[in-house]
Design a protein around this motif. Sequence first.
Motif, PDB file in Angstrom:
ATOM      1  N   GLU A  74       0.783  -1.254  -0.108  1.00 18.31           N
ATOM      2  CA  GLU A  74       0.062  -0.137   0.035  1.00 18.31           C
ATOM      3  C   GLU A  74       0.916   1.408  -0.087  1.00 18.31           C
ATOM      4  OE1 GLU A  74      -3.316   2.182   2.868  1.00 18.31           O
ATOM      5  OE2 GLU A  74      -2.984   0.047   3.171  1.00 18.31           O
ATOM      6  N   ILE A  75       2.059   1.284   0.763  1.00 16.67           N
ATOM      7  CA  ILE A  75       2.783   2.373   0.889  1.00 16.67           C
ATOM      8  C   ILE A  75       3.443   2.572  -0.467  1.00 16.67           C
ATOM      9  CG2 ILE A  75       4.922   3.230   1.864  1.00 16.67           C
ATOM     10  CD1 ILE A  75       3.994   1.821   4.558  1.00 16.67           C
ATOM     11  N   GLU A  76       3.986   1.537  -1.085  1.00 18.94           N
ATOM     12  CA  GLU A  76       4.634   1.658  -2.350  1.00 18.94           C
ATOM     13  C   GLU A  76       3.730   2.051  -3.434  1.00 18.94           C
ATOM     14  OE1 GLU A  76       6.306  -2.030  -3.578  1.00 18.94           O
ATOM     15  OE2 GLU A  76       7.563  -2.565  -1.655  1.00 18.94           O
ATOM     16  N   LEU A  77       2.637   1.489  -3.413  1.00 24.68           N
ATOM     17  CA  LEU A  77       1.468   1.979  -4.331  1.00 24.68           C
ATOM     18  C   LEU A  77       1.093   3.632  -4.202  1.00 24.68           C
ATOM     19  CD1 LEU A  77      -1.325  -0.683  -4.556  1.00 24.68           C
ATOM     20  CD2 LEU A  77       0.196  -0.110  -6.395  1.00 24.68           C
ATOM     21  N   LEU A  78       1.073   4.055  -2.842  1.00 24.76           N
ATOM     22  CA  LEU A  78       1.013   5.479  -2.844  1.00 24.76           C
ATOM     23  C   LEU A  78       2.255   6.358  -2.935  1.00 24.76           C
ATOM     24  CD1 LEU A  78      -0.543   5.330   1.024  1.00 24.76           C
ATOM     25  CD2 LEU A  78      -1.796   6.280  -1.478  1.00 24.76           C
ATOM     26  N   ARG A  79       3.541   5.678  -2.719  1.00 20.29           N
ATOM     27  CA  ARG A  79       4.513   6.641  -3.272  1.00 20.29           C
ATOM     28  C   ARG A  79       4.630   6.363  -4.951  1.00 20.29           C
ATOM     29  NH1 ARG A  79       9.069   3.455   0.389  1.00 20.29           N
ATOM     30  NH2 ARG A  79       8.532   4.468   2.259  1.00 20.29           N
ATOM     31  N   ASP A  80       4.219   5.445  -5.371  1.00 17.40           N
ATOM     32  CA  ASP A  80       4.165   5.592  -6.897  1.00 17.40           C
ATOM     33  C   ASP A  80       3.080   6.422  -7.503  1.00 17.40           C
ATOM     34  OD1 ASP A  80       6.245   3.571  -7.052  1.00 17.40           O
ATOM     35  OD2 ASP A  80       4.825   1.700  -7.506  1.00 17.40           O
ATOM     36  N   HIS A  81       1.901   6.501  -6.724  1.00 21.00           N
ATOM     37  CA  HIS A  81       0.787   7.415  -7.255  1.00 21.00           C
ATOM     38  C   HIS A  81       1.391   8.949  -6.933  1.00 21.00           C
ATOM     39  CE1 HIS A  81      -2.949   8.906  -7.910  1.00 21.00           C
ATOM     40  NE2 HIS A  81      -3.029   9.611  -6.707  1.00 21.00           N
ATOM     41  N   GLU A  82       1.970   9.144  -5.767  1.00 21.79           N
ATOM     42  CA  GLU A  82       2.454  10.452  -5.456  1.00 21.79           C
ATOM     43  C   GLU A  82       3.551  10.920  -6.557  1.00 21.79           C
ATOM     44  OE1 GLU A  82       2.490  14.124  -4.003  1.00 21.79           O
ATOM     45  OE2 GLU A  82       1.230  12.509  -3.616  1.00 21.79           O
ATOM     46  N   GLU A  83       4.505   9.738  -6.845  1.00 28.00           N
ATOM     47  CA  GLU A  83       5.434  10.309  -7.953  1.00 28.00           C
ATOM     48  C   GLU A  83       5.018  10.577  -9.180  1.00 28.00           C
ATOM     49  OE1 GLU A  83       9.010   7.510  -9.901  1.00 28.00           O
ATOM     50  OE2 GLU A  83       8.991   7.738  -7.743  1.00 28.00           O
ATOM     51  N   ALA A  84       3.806   9.788  -9.742  1.00 35.01           N
ATOM     52  CA  ALA A  84       3.189   9.794 -11.169  1.00 35.01           C
ATOM     53  C   ALA A  84       2.591  11.460 -10.836  1.00 35.01           C
ATOM     54  CB  ALA A  84       2.266   8.886 -11.292  1.00 35.01           C
ATOM     55  N   ARG A  85       1.973  11.715  -9.874  1.00 39.79           N
ATOM     56  CA  ARG A  85       1.204  13.094  -9.683  1.00 39.79           C
ATOM     57  C   ARG A  85       2.560  14.252  -9.990  1.00 39.79           C
ATOM     58  NH1 ARG A  85      -0.965  14.664  -4.791  1.00 39.79           N
ATOM     59  NH2 ARG A  85      -1.725  16.408  -5.498  1.00 39.79           N
ATOM     60  N   GLU A  86       3.502  13.961  -9.214  1.00 43.33           N
ATOM     61  CA  GLU A  86       4.540  14.848  -9.236  1.00 43.33           C
ATOM     62  C   GLU A  86       5.335  14.954 -10.602  1.00 43.33           C
ATOM     63  OE1 GLU A  86       7.308  14.148  -6.166  1.00 43.33           O
ATOM     64  OE2 GLU A  86       6.067  14.413  -4.507  1.00 43.33           O
ATOM     65  N   ASN A  87       5.445  14.009 -11.333  1.00 38.46           N
ATOM     66  CA  ASN A  87       5.924  14.034 -12.627  1.00 38.46           C
ATOM     67  C   ASN A  87       4.791  14.729 -13.417  1.00 38.46           C
ATOM     68  OD1 ASN A  87       6.358  13.136 -15.422  1.00 38.46           O
ATOM     69  ND2 ASN A  87       7.719  11.325 -14.618  1.00 38.46           N
ATOM     70  N   LEU A  88       3.610  14.447 -13.400  1.00 36.81           N
ATOM     71  CA  LEU A  88       2.617  15.042 -14.368  1.00 36.81           C
ATOM     72  C   LEU A  88       2.562  16.555 -14.021  1.00 36.81           C
ATOM     73  CD1 LEU A  88       0.186  15.006 -16.123  1.00 36.81           C
ATOM     74  CD2 LEU A  88      -1.293  14.722 -14.263  1.00 36.81           C
ATOM     75  N   LEU A  89       2.779  17.004 -12.797  1.00 37.69           N
ATOM     76  CA  LEU A  89       2.657  18.203 -12.454  1.00 37.69           C
ATOM     77  C   LEU A  89       3.933  19.202 -13.031  1.00 37.69           C
ATOM     78  CD1 LEU A  89       1.616  20.963 -10.888  1.00 37.69           C
ATOM     79  CD2 LEU A  89       2.962  20.057  -8.762  1.00 37.69           C
ATOM     80  N   LEU A  90       5.284  18.426 -12.895  1.00 37.25           N
ATOM     81  CA  LEU A  90       6.347  18.856 -13.372  1.00 37.25           C
ATOM     82  C   LEU A  90       6.166  19.056 -15.075  1.00 37.25           C
ATOM     83  CD1 LEU A  90       9.336  19.572 -12.886  1.00 37.25           C
ATOM     84  CD2 LEU A  90       9.914  17.136 -13.363  1.00 37.25           C
ATOM     85  N   ARG A  91       5.782  18.293 -15.608  1.00 33.87           N
ATOM     86  CA  ARG A  91       5.526  18.220 -17.114  1.00 33.87           C
ATOM     87  C   ARG A  91       4.502  19.455 -17.438  1.00 33.87           C
ATOM     88  NH1 ARG A  91       3.083  13.562 -19.379  1.00 33.87           N
ATOM     89  NH2 ARG A  91       2.814  12.857 -17.270  1.00 33.87           N
ATOM     90  N   ARG A  92       3.128  19.459 -16.688  1.00 35.17           N
ATOM     91  CA  ARG A  92       2.761  20.399 -16.862  1.00 35.17           C
ATOM     92  C   ARG A  92       3.034  21.578 -16.977  1.00 35.17           C
ATOM     93  NH1 ARG A  92      -2.017  19.945 -13.063  1.00 35.17           N
ATOM     94  NH2 ARG A  92      -2.755  18.280 -14.417  1.00 35.17           N
ATOM     95  N   THR A  93       3.850  22.063 -15.657  1.00 32.41           N
ATOM     96  CA  THR A  93       4.378  23.535 -15.661  1.00 32.41           C
ATOM     97  C   THR A  93       5.470  23.645 -16.816  1.00 32.41           C
ATOM     98  OG1 THR A  93       4.183  23.326 -13.038  1.00 32.41           O
ATOM     99  CG2 THR A  93       5.642  24.591 -14.021  1.00 32.41           C
ATOM    100  N   CYS A  94       6.129  22.634 -17.040  1.00 33.70           N
ATOM    101  CA  CYS A  94       6.968  22.666 -18.159  1.00 33.70           C
ATOM    102  C   CYS A  94       6.410  23.156 -19.541  1.00 33.70           C
ATOM    103  CB  CYS A  94       7.961  21.488 -18.306  1.00 33.70           C
ATOM    104  SG  CYS A  94       9.101  21.677 -19.527  1.00 33.70           S
ATOM    105  N   TYR A  95       5.512  22.509 -19.979  1.00 30.76           N
ATOM    106  CA  TYR A  95       4.643  22.629 -21.046  1.00 30.76           C
ATOM    107  C   TYR A  95       4.066  24.033 -21.060  1.00 30.76           C
ATOM    108  CZ  TYR A  95       4.947  17.578 -22.212  1.00 30.76           C
ATOM    109  OH  TYR A  95       5.659  16.369 -22.026  1.00 30.76           O
TER     110      TYR A  95
END
Length: 187
Positions: A29-50
């Motif tokens: 569950e913790i790994e899934l939450l970390r993966d989900h948070e990492e995906a959110r951060e990646n999306l936010l980083l790409r969105r800001t960059c774009y």
Amino acid sequence: MIIAVAGVAGTLGGSLLTQRASERAKRREIELLRDHEEARENLLLRRTCYVELNRDARQFTTALNHHLHVMRERSVEETDREALDDAKRAHRDRYSEAQMIAPDEVLVRASEVNQALNKAYGQVKRLEREEPEPGETMATAVQTQAEIWNMLRAMRTVMRHNLGVAPKSDDEQIGLPTQMAEHRSRR
């Protein structure tokens, strides 16, 4: 006695197995939450960059257009040069950032825009110095600058698709090849 020991061992063993299974489930569950948070951060980083790349590329295109108008209407002043160079630097910085963040499908379009902007900038600067290359005129510089808008639309469409904002469009729906081909055939 043996039955009692076996019963106690079974009870203890069962609770240990249950505890281990519970710990494994919590870790997953913790790994899934970390993966989900990492995906959110990646999306936010790409969105800001774009967003910043799109904005700065559009501002550079607008600055080129403004500079061409200035060149037709009056002599270019230092503030005009600084405005154009500031827009160029801002775009360069955003493009450099995108090279580290964006996936290949976005970088292909961003690279096309970057190359077109640099080509138009070179033409404008040579015309400003009154040292154009063969075939370079104000009209060709205006045309080169105007063609960038289609490339910007194509880049924006690919970025929106990558962010999951818009459905994937094929090149014809993006508009670049069809519009460019039509435009070139009108020349």
